[in-house]
Design a protein around this motif. Structure first.
Motif, PDB file in Angstrom:
ATOM      1  N   THR A 298      44.109  43.601  47.947  1.00 42.24           N
ATOM      2  CA  THR A 298      44.068  44.338  46.681  1.00 42.24           C
ATOM      3  C   THR A 298      44.301  45.812  46.990  1.00 42.24           C
ATOM      4  O   THR A 298      43.817  46.330  47.999  1.00 42.24           O
ATOM      5  CB  THR A 298      42.727  44.130  45.945  1.00 42.24           C
TER       6      THR A 298
ATOM      7  N   PHE B 240      43.887  49.704  45.723  1.00 44.17           N
ATOM      8  CA  PHE B 240      42.985  50.524  44.907  1.00 44.17           C
ATOM      9  C   PHE B 240      43.523  51.945  44.853  1.00 44.17           C
ATOM     10  O   PHE B 240      44.119  52.421  45.832  1.00 44.17           O
ATOM     11  CB  PHE B 240      41.582  50.551  45.522  1.00 44.17           C
TER      12      PHE B 240
ATOM     13  N   PHE C 268      34.399  51.408  40.111  1.00 38.44           N
ATOM     14  CA  PHE C 268      34.150  50.184  39.364  1.00 38.44           C
ATOM     15  C   PHE C 268      33.080  49.394  40.112  1.00 38.44           C
ATOM     16  O   PHE C 268      33.348  48.840  41.174  1.00 38.44           O
ATOM     17  CB  PHE C 268      35.470  49.418  39.221  1.00 38.44           C
TER      18      PHE C 268
ATOM     19  N   PHE D 289      36.324  36.048  50.114  1.00 28.62           N
ATOM     20  CA  PHE D 289      35.072  36.098  49.368  1.00 28.62           C
ATOM     21  C   PHE D 289      33.937  35.375  50.083  1.00 28.62           C
ATOM     22  O   PHE D 289      34.164  34.512  50.925  1.00 28.62           O
ATOM     23  CB  PHE D 289      35.272  35.440  47.995  1.00 28.62           C
TER      24      PHE D 289
ATOM     25  N   ASN E 154      46.613  43.119  42.868  1.00 31.71           N
ATOM     26  CA  ASN E 154      46.185  42.126  43.871  1.00 31.71           C
ATOM     27  C   ASN E 154      47.394  41.275  44.254  1.00 31.71           C
ATOM     28  O   ASN E 154      48.210  40.932  43.405  1.00 31.71           O
ATOM     29  CB  ASN E 154      45.060  41.268  43.271  1.00 31.71           C
TER      30      ASN E 154
ATOM     31  N   PHE F 185      34.288  45.102  45.701  1.00 27.71           N
ATOM     32  CA  PHE F 185      35.389  45.497  46.585  1.00 27.71           C
ATOM     33  C   PHE F 185      35.751  46.956  46.329  1.00 27.71           C
ATOM     34  O   PHE F 185      36.097  47.700  47.240  1.00 27.71           O
ATOM     35  CB  PHE F 185      36.618  44.616  46.337  1.00 27.71           C
ATOM     36  N   THR F 186      35.677  47.357  45.053  1.00 25.80           N
ATOM     37  CA  THR F 186      36.062  48.727  44.713  1.00 25.80           C
ATOM     38  C   THR F 186      35.144  49.741  45.382  1.00 25.80           C
ATOM     39  O   THR F 186      35.581  50.829  45.765  1.00 25.80           O
ATOM     40  CB  THR F 186      36.075  48.915  43.184  1.00 25.80           C
TER      41      THR F 186
ATOM     42  N   SER G  86      32.510  42.050  37.073  1.00 23.69           N
ATOM     43  CA  SER G  86      32.967  42.324  38.439  1.00 23.69           C
ATOM     44  C   SER G  86      32.346  41.264  39.352  1.00 23.69           C
ATOM     45  O   SER G  86      31.464  40.511  38.923  1.00 23.69           O
ATOM     46  CB  SER G  86      32.525  43.720  38.901  1.00 23.69           C
ATOM     47  N   THR G  87      32.758  41.248  40.620  1.00 25.06           N
ATOM     48  CA  THR G  87      32.174  40.293  41.570  1.00 25.06           C
ATOM     49  C   THR G  87      30.686  40.602  41.779  1.00 25.06           C
ATOM     50  O   THR G  87      29.852  39.702  41.862  1.00 25.06           O
ATOM     51  CB  THR G  87      32.916  40.352  42.916  1.00 25.06           C
TER      52      THR G  87
ATOM     53  N   VAL H  49      46.020  44.623  37.708  1.00 25.64           N
ATOM     54  CA  VAL H  49      44.691  44.688  37.089  1.00 25.64           C
ATOM     55  C   VAL H  49      44.913  45.370  35.735  1.00 25.64           C
ATOM     56  O   VAL H  49      45.053  46.597  35.643  1.00 25.64           O
ATOM     57  CB  VAL H  49      43.699  45.468  37.975  1.00 25.64           C
TER      58      VAL H  49
ATOM     59  N   VAL I  41      41.283  40.779  51.084  1.00 26.59           N
ATOM     60  CA  VAL I  41      40.347  40.171  50.134  1.00 26.59           C
ATOM     61  C   VAL I  41      40.084  38.714  50.509  1.00 26.59           C
ATOM     62  O   VAL I  41      40.986  37.882  50.494  1.00 26.59           O
ATOM     63  CB  VAL I  41      40.899  40.250  48.689  1.00 26.59           C
TER      64      VAL I  41
ATOM     65  N   HIS J 196      39.783  37.904  38.392  1.00 27.09           N
ATOM     66  CA  HIS J 196      40.734  37.958  39.522  1.00 27.09           C
ATOM     67  C   HIS J 196      40.195  37.197  40.731  1.00 27.09           C
ATOM     68  O   HIS J 196      40.945  36.557  41.457  1.00 27.09           O
ATOM     69  CB  HIS J 196      40.978  39.416  39.929  1.00 27.09           C
ATOM     70  N   ALA J 197      38.890  37.295  40.936  1.00 27.47           N
ATOM     71  CA  ALA J 197      38.280  36.608  42.076  1.00 27.47           C
ATOM     72  C   ALA J 197      38.276  35.095  41.827  1.00 27.47           C
ATOM     73  O   ALA J 197      38.622  34.305  42.715  1.00 27.47           O
ATOM     74  CB  ALA J 197      36.868  37.129  42.294  1.00 27.47           C
TER      75      ALA J 197
ATOM     76  N   HIS K 214      34.404  37.938  38.838  1.00 27.51           N
ATOM     77  CA  HIS K 214      35.488  38.634  38.147  1.00 27.51           C
ATOM     78  C   HIS K 214      36.662  37.653  38.001  1.00 27.51           C
ATOM     79  O   HIS K 214      36.924  36.872  38.926  1.00 27.51           O
ATOM     80  CB  HIS K 214      35.886  39.843  39.008  1.00 27.51           C
TER      81      HIS K 214
ATOM     82  N   GLN L  84      41.429  33.515  42.576  1.00 23.99           N
ATOM     83  CA  GLN L  84      41.786  33.459  44.002  1.00 23.99           C
ATOM     84  C   GLN L  84      41.004  32.393  44.775  1.00 23.99           C
ATOM     85  O   GLN L  84      41.253  32.192  45.960  1.00 23.99           O
ATOM     86  CB  GLN L  84      41.549  34.831  44.653  1.00 23.99           C
TER      87      GLN L  84
HETATM   88  O1  LIG Z   1      34.930  42.874  41.234  1.00 28.98           O
HETATM   89  C1  LIG Z   1      35.208  43.499  42.259  1.00 28.98           C
HETATM   90  O2  LIG Z   1      34.567  43.438  43.308  1.00 28.98           O
HETATM   91  C2  LIG Z   1      36.377  44.377  42.227  1.00 28.98           C
HETATM   92  O3  LIG Z   1      36.389  45.361  42.935  1.00 28.98           O
HETATM   93  C3  LIG Z   1      37.554  43.994  41.363  1.00 28.98           C
HETATM   94  C4  LIG Z   1      38.578  43.080  42.029  1.00 28.98           C
HETATM   95  C5  LIG Z   1      39.898  43.047  41.172  1.00 28.98           C
HETATM   96  O4  LIG Z   1      40.027  43.777  40.196  1.00 28.98           O
HETATM   97  O5  LIG Z   1      40.822  42.291  41.552  1.00 28.98           O
HETATM   98  C6  LIG Z   1      38.951  43.623  43.338  1.00 28.98           C
HETATM   99  C7  LIG Z   1      39.330  42.841  44.362  1.00 28.98           C
HETATM  100  C8  LIG Z   1      39.333  41.366  44.264  1.00 28.98           C
HETATM  101  O6  LIG Z   1      40.694  40.988  44.085  1.00 28.98           O
HETATM  102  C9  LIG Z   1      38.539  40.876  43.120  1.00 28.98           C
HETATM  103  C10 LIG Z   1      38.093  41.701  42.129  1.00 28.98           C
END
Ligand SMILES: O=C(O)C(=O)C[C@]1(C(=O)O)C=C[C@@H](O)C=C1
Length: 302
Positions: free
Chosen positions: A170, A172, A7, A85, A54, A13-14, A127-128, A60, A83, A104-105, A102, A108
């Motif tokens: 997180t 994976f 991803f 940022f 996460n 992060f992925t 995504s981030t 997710v 995680v 999720h980010a 993203h 957080q």
């Molecule tokens: O967008 C990214 O960098 C990801 O890898 C996705 C993702 C997620 O799905 O939670 C991975 C880790 C962090 O928690 C934020 C985003």
């Protein structure tokens, strides 16, 4: 050389997780989680790395939904990443009105953004790293990214170690087409998804099959089947490996109760948690019991 879809784009992060889960394979960025998994289903990639859970925001859901649809895939390995940022902007940016990342980010860093960038509007991106691309192209003012993203995009760091919750993580997965399973290690996780029928006690019955065998759950998520309102699929993770008699016995019972059951893999746990096995629920207890029934059938009783 095998090809691993992840991803992406570069700097997610992925991608970091994919590097930890592989050794020198070719990494291919996919724009979305379903696209990364579709690459495995089509044969364009041998495996895919996707986020699953996460510690702050939970499941997710794009990963859960994609794993329960189309051809089955199984997880063969996992990794947990810490995680926090970085906030990136174009060089010279003075005013920050939009903050992209993203969902999720964004969830957080909500408090950090309110306190440090008052009035800035959060904007969701795929995504981030996609947020970093969008900021570099002038679409938004700031991106909330993985620390490594600044190495890939012409942006500057405005803040580091940004996180509302310290020590967030997180998890994976590395996912492949069904085939040879990883060997059991004594600290494994098994994942299934079951579309329980919509009637009283259906979920309780499934969970009871695990509970009576002394199997510890590590995660439970529900997602709508999308067919009928109120109908759900249950994603259940538990300690143990399908190669173990006690887990095989539980899976057989679950399959008997629920025809719509999909096995999503057994693989070593990244959190090093040893599987706790209760009294009378060890693998030997299951094999002894099977042997005893076999001896009774033969007219002997050990
Ligand atoms: O967008 C990214 O960098 C990801 O890898 C996705 C993702 C997620 O799905 O939670 C991975 C880790 C962090 O928690 C934020 C985003």
């Amino acid at each position: 050389m095998s090809r691993i879809a992840y991803f992406g784009p570069q700097g997610t992060f992925t991608e970091q997780a994919a590097r930890r889960l592989t050794s020198g394979e070719e990494l291919i960025p996919a724009e979305t989680i379903p696209a990364a998994l579709a690459a495995v289903r089509s044969g364009a990639a041998d495996a895919a790395c996707v986020p699953i859970e996460n510690s702050v925001e939970g499941a997710v859901t794009a990963t859960l939904d994609s794993l329960s649809e189309a051809e089955p895939l199984v997880a063969v390995a996992e990794v947990l990443l810490p995680v926090h940022f970085s906030v990136l902007t174009r060089p010279g940016t003075t005013e920050i009105r939009t903050v992209a990342s993203h969902p999720h980010a964004l969830a957080q860093v909500r408090h950090w953004v309110e306190a440090n960038l008052p009035g800035a509007h959060p904007v969701a991106t795929s995504s981030t790293a996609a947020a970093a691309v969008a900021v570099a192209e002038g679409e938004f003012d700031a991106a909330v990214t993985a620390p490594v993203a600044v190495e890939h995009y012409p942006l500057e760091v405005r803040a580091t170690e940004v996180a509302d919750v310290r020590d967030a993580k997180t998890r994976f997965l590395l996912v492949r087409a069904p085939g040879e399973l990883p060997e059991p290690t004594g600290a494994d996780r098994t994942s299934i998804v079951a579309a329980a029928t919509n009637r009283t006690g259906a979920l309780a019955e499934l969970l009871t099959e695990l509970a009576v065998r002394g199997i510890n759950l590590t995660k439970l998520d529900a997602r709508p089947t999308r067919n009928n309102f109120g109908e759900y699929r249950f994603f259940i993770d538990f300690e143990g490996h399908v190669a173990e008699p006690r887990i095989g016995d539980a899976l057989a019972a679950l399959r008997r109760r629920c025809r719509n059951l999909r096995f999503l893999g057994s693989h070593p746990r990244a959190d090093d948690g040893k599987t706790e096995i209760e009294l009378d629920a060890a693998n030997e207890d299951f094999t002894d019991a099977i042997d005893w029934v076999a001896s009774v059938r033969k007219g002997a009783q050990a």
